[in-house]
Every structure is written in C-alpha cells, then in structure tokens.
Design a protein around this motif. Structure first.
Motif, PDB file in Angstrom:
ATOM      1  N   LYS A 100       0.846  -1.193   0.000  1.00  0.00           N
ATOM      2  CA  LYS A 100       0.000   0.000   0.000  1.00  0.00           C
ATOM      3  C   LYS A 100       0.889   1.254   0.000  1.00  0.00           C
ATOM      4  N   PRO A 101       0.399   2.391  -0.520  1.00  0.00           N
ATOM      5  CA  PRO A 101      -0.818   2.520  -1.301  1.00  0.00           C
ATOM      6  C   PRO A 101      -0.584   1.982  -2.712  1.00  0.00           C
ATOM      7  N   VAL A 125      -3.536  -6.084  -2.819  1.00  0.00           N
ATOM      8  CA  VAL A 125      -2.837  -5.009  -2.125  1.00  0.00           C
ATOM      9  C   VAL A 125      -2.522  -5.449  -0.699  1.00  0.00           C
ATOM     10  N   GLN A 127      -2.481  -4.967   2.608  1.00  0.00           N
ATOM     11  CA  GLN A 127      -3.013  -4.221   3.749  1.00  0.00           C
ATOM     12  C   GLN A 127      -2.888  -5.111   4.978  1.00  0.00           C
ATOM     13  N   SER A 186      -3.243   5.080   4.973  1.00  0.00           N
ATOM     14  CA  SER A 186      -3.750   3.954   4.180  1.00  0.00           C
ATOM     15  C   SER A 186      -4.236   2.826   5.077  1.00  0.00           C
ATOM     16  N   ALA A 336      -8.817  -1.091  -2.525  1.00  0.00           N
ATOM     17  CA  ALA A 336      -7.764  -0.085  -2.383  1.00  0.00           C
ATOM     18  C   ALA A 336      -8.195   1.235  -3.003  1.00  0.00           C
TER      19      ALA A 336
END
Length: 358
Positions: A100-101, A125, A127, A186, A336
């Motif tokens: 991320k991002p 993504v 996270q 994020s 995302a």
C-alpha cells in the motif's frame, strides 16, 4: 500430491521488502521466494544471507525479462513506482501483490484493477493491518454484538519521532506520494472501511510540524459512514504521549486497547513465523484491551478481553490459495481504490479547509 511452490519475484528490499514481504513469503506454504530485485549491494548481501537460494536482480527489467520463470510479482519498492511496475507485470502476464498505497489516485487504482480483470490476473494489495491482533479482536467483538450499535470509532497510529529520518517518505514532491496521510493513513482508513463500510463525508487536518519537514507528519481524519458511524483517525510522528490504539464507543459498551500489534517488532528483530511456535502474534495479558461502560479502563473499569493473535502470515496464505485454488483475493484493487477515494478527499479537505462529500 505435492504442489510445486509458486515462484515469487520481490521488487524492493528496503523496510517493506526485507522486514515484511520476504519473511512472510518464505514462511508461506505454496510460495517460494525466487528472486529479489535491488541495486543496493548491501541489501543484495542481506537477501543472500537470509535466503541462500534466492536469486538477485539489479533492476525490475531484469526480472521481467524472464517473466516465464515466475508465478507472482510482489512490488515493495517506493510508492511512485507502484503504478508503472504493476502495469508492466500485469502486461507480462503475471499476478501481482503491491504494497500500500496501490497508487496515488483512485482513478489509477481502478485502471490497474480493470487491466488485471481484463487479463484474468490476481492484483492484490498488502493491507497487513487487517491482520493486526487488536483489529481481529475488535472485529470479533463487533460480530458478537458486545458493543451494541457503534457510535464512534477512534483509531490512532501515533509515534514519537521528533527528528526527521530523511528519504522519499518525507519528501514534499507530490510524485513521491509521501507523508503520513498516504502512509499510515492507508492503514487506518482501510480498517475503518472494512469495519463500518462506505463513507459519505470526509474532514481532515494535515499539519507539518517538524523543522525541515516537507510533508504532513501530524494528521487527523474524520469520516461519516453511510450507516451513521463516525470514525476519528489519527496518524502522527509528533505525539509525545501516545493515545489508545483503539477506542470504540457503542450503545452497550466501549472497547479501549493500547499498544501496537507485536508482529512488526518481531519481524524487525529477526523472528520469523513458523519458528516462534504457537506464540506468533500473541501479547501478554497486561496489554489486553478492556470492554465496559461508565468508568475509565485506566482506573480498572470494564473487563479485560483476551487479544486474539495477530496473523500477518494469513495474508500470503490467502494469496497462495487464490492462485492455486481460486479462493477469493484477500484485498482487491477496488477496495484499495475506495480507500484512495477517502485519502484524496482528506487531502482536499485539509488543503481547502472544507468537508468533502463523497
């Protein structure tokens, strides 16, 4: 039947690559860390020292030139490289995990999502904070109805770093996508959206406090969710006294939890999943949060709630299952993009001193 592990190319071996991605990939059944991309000789030596069988490439182009030898690309390089490298990997026919991002804008994230969908490729993504111990515990409390209807969700990711460290994360160049809003922001925005769903309004304050700093280092974001929950999110490098990681207030009770998930510290110290036994991601009883009503947890109010173990390895296990078995993507590019919608609105709110409606 024994399944041949998927061969993973990791682009970037700084903090994200060396502390998070490489150890977690190596610990995941069904994945094998094949190649690390870094032009830094010291980092190349570090990669070979920890993973003796790993290959090293100096540039992403070297890696993509032999894309047929790989099954997954992980991008853990600086933020400004995420979009071009993800695009190149998808065009080479490879599934991608991106730290991320995902991008600097929601529009770019949706373009990448569309490209992955067109090619029939996984785009996920990283996270990882969805697998923090406190977040997992809070989700269970909410699922069990322990707090009733939630009124306000307070989330803090605060640090005390009065001196600048230098590097692209503190750069004021918009192309770098630096600053805490897009870094720690994020995480806290993603968590708020996972817990309480879409947002209708965003208000933010992004401040530059440290001498010589070029981008935000003390930021507050207020979200109004469609369901009426208010999220108050704090990310800071200039907090001399740290607040609770979570304070969640509901119609029946509240939950207060201090301290950070121990997994990052463990990874930084060289501990690895699978070598810590059943203790991975656990914390001592004195750090458990408390649930109660009408009295401060500082004075003994409420009851301690055992913190569930944090589980960063679950992310890459889910990626492996998605690729090998067709299981769901653990964090999609469109999720995302929704987070980036909020971050872009927060940036505008802070600049223009307005509340932004989504």
């Amino acid at each position: 039947m024994t399944v041949t592990p998927l061969r993973v190319g990791l682009v970037g071996y700084g903090l994200a690559g060396s502390v998070f991605h490489a150890p977690l990939i190596a610990a995941t059944e069904g994945l094998a860390l094949d190649t690390v991309v870094t032009s830094n000789p010291e980092r190349q030596r570090g990669a070979r020292a920890e993973f003796p069988d790993v290959r090293v490439a100096a540039t992403p182009d070297e890696l993509l030139a032999r894309s047929g030898e790989l099954d997954l690309i992980v991008i853990a390089s600086p933020n400004k490289t995420h979009v071009p490298l993800t695009t190149a990997a998808l065009q080479a026919g490879l599934p991608v995990v991106v730290d991320k991002p995902l991008s600097g804008t929601a529009a770019e994230a949706r373009e990448l999502a569309a490209l992955a969908e067109e090619r029939g490729l996984l785009l996920s993504v990283f996270q990882n904070r969805r697998w923090d111990n406190d977040f997992l515990t809070l989700r269970k409390l909410l699922d069990d109805g322990e707090l009733g209807d939630v009124y306000r969700f307070e989330s803090r990711f605060e640090r005390w770093r009065p001196q600048l460290k230098g590097g692209w994360r503190e750069s004021g160049d918009p192309a770098e996508i630096g600053g805490l809003l897009y870094d720690l922001g994020s995480h806290v925005v993603d968590q708020a959206l996972v817990l309480f769903g879409p947002v209708t309004a965003v208000y933010a304050e992004a401040v530059v406090r440290r001498d010589g700093a070029q981008t935000d280092d003390d930021t507050f974001i207020a979200l109004t969710h469609t369901n009426g929950v208010r999220s108050h999110l704090y990310v800071s490098a200039t907090t001399a006294q740290l607040g609770p990681r979570f304070r969640v207030l509901g119609s029946k009770a509240g939950y207060v939890k201090h301290g950070l998930d121990p997994q990052e510290a463990a990874l930084r110290d060289g501990d690895r999943p699978g070598t810590a036994g059943a203790d991975w991601g656990t914390e001592p009883e004195e750090l458990w949060g408390r649930v109660g009503a009408g009295e401060s947890p500082v004075t003994g109010g409420g009851s301690p709630v055992p913190t569930l173990p944090g589980d960063y390895p679950a992310y890459y296990a889910a990626v492996a299952q998605a690729l090998l078995e067709g299981a769901p993507n653990p964090v999609t590019a469109r999720e995302a993009a929704a987070t980036l919608d909020v971050l872009e609105a927060a940036r505008r709110s802070a600049l223009e001193k307005v509340t932004v409606t989504l």
